[in-house]
Scaffold this motif. Structure first.
Motif, mmCIF file in Angstrom:
data_model
loop_
_atom_site.group_PDB
_atom_site.id
_atom_site.type_symbol
_atom_site.label_atom_id
_atom_site.label_comp_id
_atom_site.label_asym_id
_atom_site.label_seq_id
_atom_site.Cartn_x
_atom_site.Cartn_y
_atom_site.Cartn_z
ATOM 1 N N VAL A 1 26.377 43.677 39.968
ATOM 2 C CA VAL A 1 26.991 44.970 39.673
ATOM 3 C C VAL A 1 28.119 44.734 38.677
ATOM 4 N N VAL A 2 28.150 45.507 37.604
ATOM 5 C CA VAL A 2 29.293 45.457 36.696
ATOM 6 C C VAL A 2 30.274 46.533 37.136
ATOM 7 N N CYS A 3 31.554 46.208 37.095
ATOM 8 C CA CYS A 3 32.585 47.147 37.535
ATOM 9 C C CYS A 3 33.745 47.142 36.546
ATOM 10 N N THR A 4 34.572 48.147 36.661
ATOM 11 C CA THR A 4 35.704 48.231 35.742
ATOM 12 C C THR A 4 36.734 47.145 36.039
ATOM 13 N N LEU A 5 37.073 46.958 37.321
ATOM 14 C CA LEU A 5 38.204 46.095 37.669
ATOM 15 C C LEU A 5 37.977 45.465 39.040
ATOM 16 N N LEU A 6 38.452 44.218 39.167
ATOM 17 C CA LEU A 6 38.439 43.511 40.447
ATOM 18 C C LEU A 6 39.880 43.154 40.842
ATOM 19 N N PRO A 7 40.131 42.822 42.097
ATOM 20 C CA PRO A 7 41.498 42.488 42.521
ATOM 21 C C PRO A 7 42.099 41.380 41.660
ATOM 22 N N GLY A 8 43.342 41.586 41.231
ATOM 23 C CA GLY A 8 44.005 40.589 40.413
ATOM 24 C C GLY A 8 43.396 40.426 39.043
ATOM 25 N N ALA A 9 42.617 41.403 38.603
ATOM 26 C CA ALA A 9 41.914 41.347 37.313
ATOM 27 C C ALA A 9 41.016 40.122 37.211
ATOM 28 N N LEU A 10 40.417 39.729 38.333
ATOM 29 C CA LEU A 10 39.471 38.603 38.343
ATOM 30 C C LEU A 10 38.289 38.880 37.420
ATOM 31 N N PRO A 11 37.742 37.860 36.767
ATOM 32 C CA PRO A 11 36.555 38.055 35.936
ATOM 33 C C PRO A 11 35.310 38.400 36.741
ATOM 34 N N ALA A 12 35.166 37.782 37.937
ATOM 35 C CA ALA A 12 33.977 38.021 38.748
ATOM 36 C C ALA A 12 34.200 37.444 40.133
ATOM 37 N N LEU A 13 33.361 37.892 41.063
ATOM 38 C CA LEU A 13 33.329 37.293 42.390
ATOM 39 C C LEU A 13 31.900 37.365 42.922
ATOM 40 N N GLN B 1 37.377 44.807 32.900
ATOM 41 C CA GLN B 1 38.805 44.840 32.578
ATOM 42 C C GLN B 1 39.470 43.616 33.188
ATOM 43 N N THR B 2 39.739 42.636 32.342
ATOM 44 C CA THR B 2 40.309 41.368 32.791
ATOM 45 C C THR B 2 41.577 41.062 32.014
ATOM 46 N N ILE B 3 42.259 40.018 32.426
ATOM 47 C CA ILE B 3 43.536 39.674 31.789
ATOM 48 C C ILE B 3 43.334 39.131 30.389
ATOM 49 N N SER B 4 42.323 38.306 30.190
ATOM 50 C CA SER B 4 42.117 37.667 28.891
ATOM 51 C C SER B 4 40.710 37.907 28.397
ATOM 52 N N SER B 5 40.572 37.944 27.069
ATOM 53 C CA SER B 5 39.253 38.072 26.460
ATOM 54 C C SER B 5 39.328 37.537 25.039
ATOM 55 N N VAL C 1 31.238 56.821 38.839
ATOM 56 C CA VAL C 1 32.697 56.836 38.814
ATOM 57 C C VAL C 1 33.195 57.029 40.241
ATOM 58 N N HIS C 2 34.187 56.229 40.627
ATOM 59 C CA HIS C 2 34.716 56.260 41.987
ATOM 60 C C HIS C 2 36.127 56.831 42.021
ATOM 61 N N GLU C 3 36.495 57.382 43.169
ATOM 62 C CA GLU C 3 37.851 57.888 43.345
ATOM 63 C C GLU C 3 38.829 56.770 43.673
ATOM 64 N N GLY C 4 38.322 55.647 44.115
ATOM 65 C CA GLY C 4 39.166 54.510 44.450
ATOM 66 C C GLY C 4 38.418 53.214 44.211
ATOM 67 N N PHE C 5 39.029 52.115 44.665
ATOM 68 C CA PHE C 5 38.429 50.795 44.491
ATOM 69 C C PHE C 5 37.788 50.287 45.780
ATOM 70 N N ASP C 6 37.243 51.180 46.580
ATOM 71 C CA ASP C 6 36.649 50.765 47.845
ATOM 72 C C ASP C 6 35.476 49.813 47.659
ATOM 73 N N TYR C 7 34.891 49.800 46.470
ATOM 74 C CA TYR C 7 33.792 48.854 46.236
ATOM 75 C C TYR C 7 34.281 47.407 46.259
ATOM 76 N N TRP C 8 35.593 47.203 46.235
ATOM 77 C CA TRP C 8 36.111 45.847 46.378
ATOM 78 C C TRP C 8 35.777 45.257 47.752
ATOM 79 N N LEU C 9 35.714 46.128 48.765
ATOM 80 C CA LEU C 9 35.541 45.651 50.127
ATOM 81 C C LEU C 9 34.094 45.251 50.370
ATOM 82 N N ASP C 10 33.913 44.085 50.928
ATOM 83 C CA ASP C 10 32.583 43.605 51.268
ATOM 84 C C ASP C 10 32.191 44.189 52.620
#
Length: 311
Positions: free
Chosen positions: A84-96, A108-112, A162-171
Motif C-alpha cells: 500500500v502506498v500512503c501519504t505519511l508514516l510515523p516519524g516520516a519513515l520511508p516504509a514499514l 512524504q518523507t524527510i529526504s528525497s 482519502v482518510h480523516e486521520g492516520f488510523d491506517y498506521w495501526l496494525d
C-alpha cells in the motif's frame, strides 16, 4: 555494519567519506562507491511519476493530501505480496513491513533526491527483503536501483482513498501501545481535511480552517495548459462557480497544480458539478492553438508570475 549500497556487481557497506572503500579499490570511499551513490542522488527527473497509472494522484498524495492510501499491485516474484502506498508514516519513515508481511510505502518523507520514483523503487526493493515487523530505512540509493516503474503493474488502476486521520498506521493484527496511540492523536490533530472529487481526476477539496480550496493536479503539458487557463481567465470563465477565484498555479513533480479559493463553507459535494463543467471548458481551451490576443497574453503573464516550483 551500516546501510548497504548495492553496485552492479557487489554489495558495498557505507563507510566514512575518508575511509578506504570496502570494495578493495584502494581509493577513499568518497571518490569510489560513495561518489556513485551521490551521483545517483543528484539525478533530476522532471516528471518522475510519468508512465505510472494515476500520475496526477501520485503527485497529489506527495504534495497536497495529508492522509490517503492506495493499494499497489506488484510484479514479478513479488506479485503475491500486499503493498500500500500512503501519504505519511510515523516519524516520516520511508516504509514499514507489518507483521503479516504487508508493505506500507510512504510518499512524504524527510529526504528525497531528484528522482522520487527511484527513491521509492529503492525503498520498496529494500522493504521486499525486510523481515515482517520492521521499519525500512533504505540508505543511499545506488545508481542501479530499480525505479518504482520496475516493481509495480503499470496496467493496474490507482485507486486513492482519502482518510480523516492516520488510523491506517495501526496494525489491526498487533497490539498498539499508548505511546503509538498518543503519536497518532497528535498527528491527527494536524491533518488538513480533504476529499478527492469524483467527477474529475486528481482534484482535491481542502479545508484550511479560514478558507476552502480546490487543488487540482492536471496532466497537460505546461505551455498549452497555461495558454488554456489564460484564455479562460480573459473570458472570465476560469472559476469554479460564483464567488470562486483562481489564485494561480504551483509546479510539483513536473505538473501544474491550479488552486482555487472557494466561497467559505463550500463542501466537496458542492464543487463536483462546477469542476466537471470547468474540465470541459479547459479541454476546449487547451485544444485551441490560435494565437493569444492581448488580454489573453496579459492573463498568461500573470499566471506565469504566480508560479511556485516544488521539488
Amino acid at each position: 555494519m551500516r546501510s548497504v549500497v548495492v553496485s552492479a556487481t557487489t554489495e558495498v557497506p557505507v563507510v566514512g567519506p575518508r575511509e578506504p572503500c570496502p570494495c578493495g579499490s584502494g581509493k577513499r570511499y568518497k571518490v569510489c562507491h560513495g561518489k556513485r551513490a551521490r551521483e545517483a542522488e543528484r539525478q533530476y527527473v522532471a516528471r518522475p511519476f510519468a508512465g505510472l497509472p494515476g500520475e496526477c494522484d501520485w503527485v497529489a498524495m506527495r504534495e497536497i493530501v495529508s492522509s490517503a492510501t492506495a493499494p499497489l499491485r506488484l510484479t514479478g516474484d513479488a506479485a503475491h505480496r500486499s503493498a500500500v502506498v500512503c501519504t505519511l508514516l510515523p516519524g516520516a519513515l520511508p516504509a514499514l513491513v507489518r507483521d503479516n508481511g504487508e508493505i506500507l510505502l510512504a510518499l512524504q518523507t524527510i529526504s528525497s533526491t531528484g528522482d522520487p520514483a527511484a527513491d521509492l523503487g529503492h525503498t520498496l526493493a529494500q522493504a521486499l527483503e525486510a523481515e515482517p515487523g520492521n521499519t525500512v530505512n533504505p540508505g543511499p540509493r545506488p545508481a542501479d536501483a530499480p525505479r518504482l516503474h520496475d516493481l509495480i503493474d503499470s496496467d493496474a488502476e490507482f485507486s486513492v482513498t482519502v482518510h480523516e486521520g492516520f488510523d491506517y498506521w495501526l496494525d489491526p493484527e498487533s497490539d498498539t501501545g499508548s505511546e503509538a496511540r498518543a503519536a497518532l492523536e497528535e498527528a491527527n490533530s494536524a491533518i488538513v481535511p480533504a476529499a478527492r472529487l469524483s467527477s474529475v481526476s486528481a482534484a482535491y477539496w481542502c479545508s484550511l480552517g479560514d478558507r476552502d480550496q480546490v487543488r487540482w493536479v492536471l496532466p497537460h503539458e505546461e505551455e498549452p495548459l497555461l495558454d488554456g487557463l489564460a484564455r479562460l481567465h480573459a473570458a472570465g470563465t476560469d472559476t469554479l462557480g460564483d464567488g470562486t477565484r483562481l489564485l494561480g498555479t504551483f509546479r510539483a513533480s513536473g505538473l501544474l497544480v491550479p488552486v482555487w479559493d472557494l466561497v467559505d463553507g463550500t463542501t466537496a459535494d458542492e464543487v463536483e458539478k462546477p469542476a466537471a463543467t470547468f474540465a470541459e471548458r479547459l479541454d476546449d481551451a487547451v485544444a485551441d492553438t490560435s494565437p493569444l490576443d492581448h488580454d489573453q497574453r496579459r492573463a498568461r503573464a500573470g499566471l506565469a508570475n504566480r508560479q511556485v516550483t516544488i521539488r
